[in-house]
Every structure is written in C-alpha cells, then in structure tokens.
Design a protein around this motif. Structure first.
Motif, short mmCIF file in Angstrom:
data_model
loop_
_atom_site.label_atom_id
_atom_site.label_comp_id
_atom_site.label_asym_id
_atom_site.label_seq_id
_atom_site.Cartn_x
_atom_site.Cartn_y
_atom_site.Cartn_z
N LEU A 410 -19.27 -13.32 5.90
CA LEU A 410 -20.10 -13.66 4.75
C LEU A 410 -19.79 -12.70 3.61
O LEU A 410 -20.01 -11.49 3.74
CB LEU A 410 -21.58 -13.59 5.13
CG LEU A 410 -22.58 -13.76 3.98
CD1 LEU A 410 -22.45 -15.14 3.33
CD2 LEU A 410 -24.01 -13.52 4.47
N ASP A 411 -19.28 -13.22 2.51
CA ASP A 411 -18.88 -12.40 1.36
C ASP A 411 -19.98 -12.48 0.30
O ASP A 411 -20.22 -13.54 -0.28
CB ASP A 411 -17.55 -12.91 0.80
CG ASP A 411 -16.96 -11.98 -0.24
OD1 ASP A 411 -17.65 -11.04 -0.67
OD2 ASP A 411 -15.79 -12.19 -0.62
N LEU A 412 -20.65 -11.35 0.04
CA LEU A 412 -21.74 -11.33 -0.92
C LEU A 412 -21.27 -11.40 -2.36
O LEU A 412 -22.04 -11.76 -3.25
CB LEU A 412 -22.58 -10.05 -0.74
CG LEU A 412 -23.30 -9.88 0.58
CD1 LEU A 412 -24.11 -8.59 0.58
CD2 LEU A 412 -24.22 -11.07 0.89
N HIS A 413 -20.03 -11.04 -2.62
CA HIS A 413 -19.52 -11.01 -4.00
C HIS A 413 -18.11 -11.60 -4.00
O HIS A 413 -17.12 -10.87 -4.10
CB HIS A 413 -19.52 -9.57 -4.52
CG HIS A 413 -19.17 -9.46 -5.97
ND1 HIS A 413 -18.37 -8.45 -6.46
CD2 HIS A 413 -19.50 -10.24 -7.03
CE1 HIS A 413 -18.22 -8.59 -7.76
NE2 HIS A 413 -18.89 -9.66 -8.14
N PRO A 414 -17.99 -12.91 -3.91
CA PRO A 414 -16.68 -13.57 -3.71
C PRO A 414 -15.89 -13.70 -5.01
O PRO A 414 -15.73 -14.78 -5.56
CB PRO A 414 -17.07 -14.94 -3.15
CG PRO A 414 -18.42 -15.21 -3.73
CD PRO A 414 -19.10 -13.88 -3.85
N VAL A 415 -15.36 -12.56 -5.50
CA VAL A 415 -14.62 -12.60 -6.75
C VAL A 415 -13.21 -12.01 -6.62
O VAL A 415 -12.43 -12.11 -7.56
CB VAL A 415 -15.38 -11.84 -7.86
CG1 VAL A 415 -16.71 -12.49 -8.14
CG2 VAL A 415 -15.54 -10.37 -7.52
N VAL A 416 -12.87 -11.40 -5.48
CA VAL A 416 -11.57 -10.76 -5.33
C VAL A 416 -10.56 -11.79 -4.83
O VAL A 416 -10.74 -12.39 -3.76
CB VAL A 416 -11.64 -9.57 -4.36
CG1 VAL A 416 -10.26 -8.93 -4.21
CG2 VAL A 416 -12.64 -8.54 -4.88
N ALA A 417 -9.50 -11.99 -5.60
CA ALA A 417 -8.49 -12.98 -5.23
C ALA A 417 -7.84 -12.62 -3.91
O ALA A 417 -7.53 -11.46 -3.65
CB ALA A 417 -7.42 -13.07 -6.32
N GLY A 418 -7.64 -13.61 -3.07
CA GLY A 418 -6.91 -13.43 -1.83
C GLY A 418 -7.75 -13.12 -0.61
O GLY A 418 -7.25 -13.18 0.51
N VAL A 419 -9.03 -12.78 -0.81
CA VAL A 419 -9.87 -12.42 0.34
C VAL A 419 -10.06 -13.62 1.26
O VAL A 419 -9.92 -13.53 2.48
CB VAL A 419 -11.22 -11.86 -0.13
CG1 VAL A 419 -12.19 -11.75 1.04
CG2 VAL A 419 -11.03 -10.51 -0.78
N ALA A 420 -10.39 -14.78 0.68
CA ALA A 420 -10.61 -15.97 1.51
C ALA A 420 -9.36 -16.31 2.32
O ALA A 420 -9.44 -16.61 3.52
CB ALA A 420 -11.01 -17.16 0.63
#
Length: 679
Positions: A410-420
């Motif tokens: 669960l990513d609380l701040h989904p703004v970093v490219a490539g994490v998903a």
C-alpha cells in the motif's frame, strides 16, 4: 584430511601497475598506484598503513617475469585463476597492455577470466568527482565489444562453465538496456561458435534487484561486504572515514542467502585510505587467521555444489591501494597465501579434487543485516532522483520480507515513477492510496497531492472505503516515501497507520525521508556565526530557516536518525531495520567544497557536521517499522545500532571550538569576514 571436490578459486587481478599516458596526464609523469600505496600513513593507533609490497617489490606489469612470478605464487597456494579487470569505454581500452601481452604470448599458462569495469573513470576513484573518461553505451558498441571479447574467450586458458565463457560485469545496472546488451552478446557469441556465455553480476553495489535473470545474467558474484559493525573512534570523523569490524562484516556475508545462483567470495582485507584522504572505508581486525576462518566457512558453504559451477572468488590478488592483496607484504609475508593453501589444498587440476582442511561449522549470523544498496533498474526511475533512489531502497526492504503474488504493498504517496512497476516485477500487488468520492473531511492539505495524509480521520475513512470495495486485500507493507517531513506534524499520521496496522494483522511500515546533514550549519560555525542555542541564525543558504526547510515557500520538517526514531517509537511503532541511501561524504550537500576550500577546512566542516549529526553523510534515511506490542506506545524497541552521544549544545560548542583551534581555523573577526567566500 578429508578429500572433496573443492571450489575453483579465482582471484580478482588489477592490471594497473604500469604507467600509461592517461595517468601521466591526470596524476603526473610515471604515475602508478604504487605512489598512493607508499604515501599512506596510519590514521589511528594500531591502523595498518602503509601496505608495502614484500618479495615481488614495486613491480611493473609490463615485465613478463613479474606476471610469471605472480601466476607461480598463485598456483602454488591453491588459486586456480585470475579475473582481470577489463576497461572498455565504447571501443577505447585502458590499462590493456598486461592482459594483451598475456593473451598474445600464451604466458603465463594460468587460467583467467575478465570482469568489465563498466563505470566511468573519475578523479575520486569511486565515481565521485570529475569524470576523466565517460562511459557510453550503444547497440553498435555491444556488438563491437563482444567481437573483441571473443578473441579472449577463444583462448584455451579462458575459464568456462560447461563450455560457456565466464564474463563478469561490475555494475550491470548502469547499462541502459541490459537485456538488449546480453541478448546481443549471446547471439553473437553463438554465431562465433561458443555454446553460450555465462554472465555474472558483481555485487559491488549490492545484489541484483529481482535477481540476475532480470538483467539477462546467469548468476551473481559476492564482493566486498557492505555491512558490519561500525567502529567509532575520534579519528574516523576527521575526514569522513568509516571504520568497520572485519569479523562482523564476514559474519553478515556468510549469512546471506539468495534465491538464485550466487558464487561466494572471501575478502582479504579492505582499506582504501591510501587512495582517499577523505571518505575512506576501512575494516579493522583483518588478519590471516580471520581471513582463514572466513575462507574455511565459505568453502563449507559450497559442499554439494555441482563441480562445473563450483566457483569461489577471492578479493583480491593485488589491489594494494585498497589494502586488499594476497600478494606478500612486509608485515605478513606469505601468511595470507599460506592460509589460502591450507584451506584449498594447494595446486590441483582445474575443477578436480583436492584435499582441504576440515571446515569450521557455519554458524548463524550474529548481526541483523541492514539493507544492501539497491541499484537502479534501468528506465524505472528518473536518473539522479534522490527520492527515487530512496524508494528503491524501500522496495528492496519489502522484497526481502514479502513473497508471493498475494502480498500487497500500500503506497500512501504514489508519485514516484517506477515504483508500481518495480513492485509488480517482484511478484507483489501494488495498491496506491485512493481518495473515494466524498471521503475528504474538507480540510485543506498541507501540500498539494497529499490529500488526507494530514487528517487521520479522512485517512481512516479512505482506507475503510478501499477495504470495503475489495481494493486492499492482504496488505503486507505500507510505504511512505518522502511523506513525513512534508506534514505540519507527522505524529497523527503515524498513530493512525499504527492503529490501522494493528487491526489488520500488523503489516509493517517503511518510511523514507531526507536526512538533516548539518553541512551548511557546520560552515556557519567555522566562520564565526555562532547561535546561542545552535539553531538560530536565519537562512543558511540551503533553505534552512529557524529549524525548518523551505521547499517552494512551504515549511518542511527536518529529521535526523534520532528525531525520526523518536517520532516513530512515540506513535506505536518499533524500529526493526535502518538503511542508508546515497552517502555524500564530501559531495552532495557539500558539493564544491573540495575545489573551493583548503583541505583542512573541508575536513573541519566534515568533523563539525558529524558532531552535530553522526549520520551527516547520509542523503536519505529509510526505516522499517513494526507495530509495537499493545501498551508499548512511546516505548518502542530501539534498533541495535551504534550511535554517538552528542551531549548538550554547550558541550558540543566547547568540543568544536577546540577542534577548530587545533587545525588553525579561528572563529574571530577574520573568519567572519571570510564567510561570504565559504557560502
């Protein structure tokens, strides 16, 4: 003495010890690293420096008799081959003469393989500082490179596994498209008559994320241990040196297990203070006996490995400027070589049986290993993004904990490219925090894009809505990348997630945040800007004003390790693991200090910064947290790690003033006037 098929032992070999025109230009006429070796000096009582060569002397690798003597010594003491470092820069080769002469002459008659050091060459010796030779990659160069390599692969002495030439790549993560490169290499090698290649990731910067197969490689090779017990002394802070305990380092290394083919290694020693007058890494307690224990236990780990793939790598044959050499020196003579022979059993047919001493039992590691640095997957994140690098370290922690496609992140701040993409590539489910319609409490967020993160009521409602709609599933980890320092107060968010986690089976929380480095504060102190309480003095030139960081006009909190741990353990969490990201030494926040200031002033700035914050040289902090037992809120377990006790500000000030005076830097009016030049 029992007999068994022992591993084939290959020692890394540095072909540097001869003059070349490039080094003449960069470092002075006739330069080789013998110059660095001879000028090294002890940094503290008991520090073994300089490492001076023994029976082989200050040799020149252009001399064939030297190369013959090296091979004879290695063979006599149970070493089965050399791994020559290979320097290829888009068709340009450096330090090539020793290997070219070995290849052309057929002498010495001693097995070898190649390791491509595919980094750019820099003045700092370890990818810091001015770039001397850049590294470029292209499809055409991949083809040219493998065609040149094929001339070496075809030599009868070249090490092969099942007929496949063994080729190591020092930092595969730097390749822009490693799968394209390795596919090109394999196809061309097969066209030239080889059955395939055996390609390896060298764990110089940590293990391959997702395994070597994700990069088109077959296996990884253990390298210098990246962890171990930190040994603090009054000396290591003077120039940013980091001192580690050798035995604890190899205990960590022996405890490593990977779900892919990994060749083990044993390191003789490590001390690159001969190369680096600042920011060196040293291991204390490296002796022939300690090395022998590491080697015996490493050999024991290879029991039962198929003979064709039973390799062991030794660091190193002749890396003198890094204090890492099996070659005889004045202090120990042949002791390291004799220990090697006692374990490996002396000369033997390549891959054949040989006697060796009974191995010591392989014990459990007595340390909790911190996170290995996680190389950036090509194309996954923006190049040079500190936040992205921190996110990758966080995912590395997640990968070491979760297994199986059912586990969700669960990513609380989904703004970093490539994490998903990275989470999905690890076989895990990626779930970004969503804001269902009507779930907002109406509060204005502290920063754009943070939604309800500063409002625990709205956050709890959003999580309940996601759970009710079936979006969450089995959450194993909650990820908060660069969140806490952007909130007006992080405690409500931490408390809300702690309560939610405890009700959900206690998934862990991984937090990343920039570290307060104090470099600029140190510069102020050294030129006479002394605040009464150590935090006053206005803007310091890096956006720090009144204890807060300015980012686009909005205040941000500043954390160091101690304050971050306090915030977390006071809100229902226990620290289970720390990781350091992108250590700066004299770079990063202190970039340009080497060029602009006298060396003694740079050392003083580093010492002051470290006094204020023992982790001053860490760019980002990454911490893994678990919910503390019920009733332990505010008394979370503390991580087992070394820390400085900095004392009161008055004590710090007296200590700093004494240090400044000792190096001849005054805090009077003359330094105050010099301030603008330092800022």
């Amino acid at each position: 003495t029992p007999h068994a098929t022992r591993p084939r032992a290959l020692a890394f070999y540095l072909p540097q010890f001869h003059p070349i025109p490039e080094n003449d230009e960069w470092w002075g006429k006739g330069f080789t690293e013998w110059r660095n070796v001879a000028r090294a000096r002890p940094l503290f009582p008991g520090h073994y420096q300089p490492h001076l060569p023994g029976e082989l002397g200050y040799y020149d690798l252009r001399v064939p008799e030297v190369r013959e003597a090296q091979a004879a010594l290695a063979r006599e003491h149970g070493i089965d081959g050399f791994v020559y470092y290979h320097y290829w820069f888009h068709g340009r080769r450096l330090l090539e003469r020793p290997f070219d002469e070995v290849l052309a002459s057929g002498r010495p008659d001693f097995p070898f393989a190649l390791c491509w050091s595919n980094e750019p060459w820099t003045r700092g010796w370890d990818q810091r500082g001015t770039v001397l030779v850049p590294q470029r990659f292209s499809p055409g160069d991949d083809l040219d490179h493998i065609r040149w390599l094929a001339t070496a692969f075809g030599d009868d002495r070249y090490v092969k596994i099942d007929g496949r030439p063994l080729f190591l790549v020092y930092r595969p993560a730097l390749l822009p498209d490693p799968l394209r490169t390795t596919d090109t290499w394999r196809a061309e090698a097969q066209r030239l008559g080889f059955p395939d290649l055996y390609l390896c990731w060298v764990e110089s910067w940590g293990p391959p994320p997702g395994g070597p197969q994700a990069f088109g490689l077959d296996a990884s090779v253990g390298f210098m241990p990246l962890e171990g017990r930190r040994v603090y002394s009054p000396y290591d802070g003077l120039r940013g040196h980091r001192v580690f305990d050798y035995v604890s380092a190899y205990e960590v290394e022996l405890g490593r297990r990977q779900p892919w083919k990994r060749f083990p290694s044993a390191m003789v020693s490590w001390d690159n203070s001969a190369r680096r007058q600042r920011g060196a890494r040293l291991y204390t307690g490296a002796t022939p006996d300690a090395y022998g224990d590491w080697l015996r236990r490493t050999v024991a780990l290879t029991a039962g490995v198929r003979a064709g793939e039973n390799l062991l790598f030794l660091l190193a044959w002749n890396e003198w400027a890094e204090g890492n050499h099996l070659e005889p020196d004045e202090r120990y003579g042949r002791a390291y070589l004799e220990v090697t022979r006692s374990v490996l059993g002396g000369p033997a047919p390549f891959g054949g049986p040989a006697p060796f001493g009974g191995p010591a039992p392989v014990g459990e590691s007595r340390l909790v290993a911190a996170l290995d640095p996680v190389p950036v997957r090509p194309g996954a994140v923006p190049t040079g993004s500190r936040r992205a690098e921190a996110a990758l370290h966080a995912i590395g922690l997640i990968e070491s904990r979760l297994r199986g496609p059912g586990s969700a992140v669960l990513d609380l701040h989904p703004v970093v490219a490539g994490v998903a993409e990275r989470v999905a590539a690890s076989g895990l489910r990626y779930v970004p925090l969503q804001v269902p319609d009507g779930s907002s409490s109406g509060r204005q967020p502290t920063r754009p894009g943070f939604g309800m993160l500063d409002d625990p009521v709205a956050l709890t409602r959003a999580l309940a809505d996601m759970e009710g709609s079936g979006l969450l599933g089995d959450v194993g980890v909650v990820l908060a990348v660069d969140v806490l320092h952007r909130l007006a107060s992080p405690e409500p968010l931490l408390s809300a997630i702690s309560d939610w986690s405890r009700a959900r089976g206690s998934p862990s929380l991984i937090v990343t945040t920039p570290n307060l480095t104090h470099v600029d504060r140190a510069r102020e102190l050294l030129v006479g800007w002394w605040g009464e309480d150590g935090v006053e003095g206005g803007d310091n030139g890096d956006g720090v004003e009144g204890g807060g960081l300015s980012d686009g006009g909005e205040p941000l909190l500043l954390f160091d390790r101690r304050s971050l741990e306090s915030a977390c353990t006071g809100t229902g969490w226990a620290v289970t693991r720390w990781a350091e990201v992108a250590r700066l030494h004299a770079g990063g926040a202190a970039a340009g200090l080497d060029e602009a200031l006298p060396e003694v002033m740079v050392a003083a700035i580093q010492a002051v910064a470290q006094t204020l914050n023992p982790d001053w040289a860490v760019d980002h902090l990454v911490v893994e947290l678990a919910p503390a037992p019920a009733g332990d809120r505010g008394r979370g377990a503390r991580v087992d790690t070394e820390r400085h006790r900095t004392g009161s500000w008055a004590d710090q000030r007296r200590s700093l003033e004494a240090f400044v005076a000792s190096v001849g830097a005054l805090t009077g009016e003359s330094n105050r006037r010099a301030g603008p030049s330092l800022r």
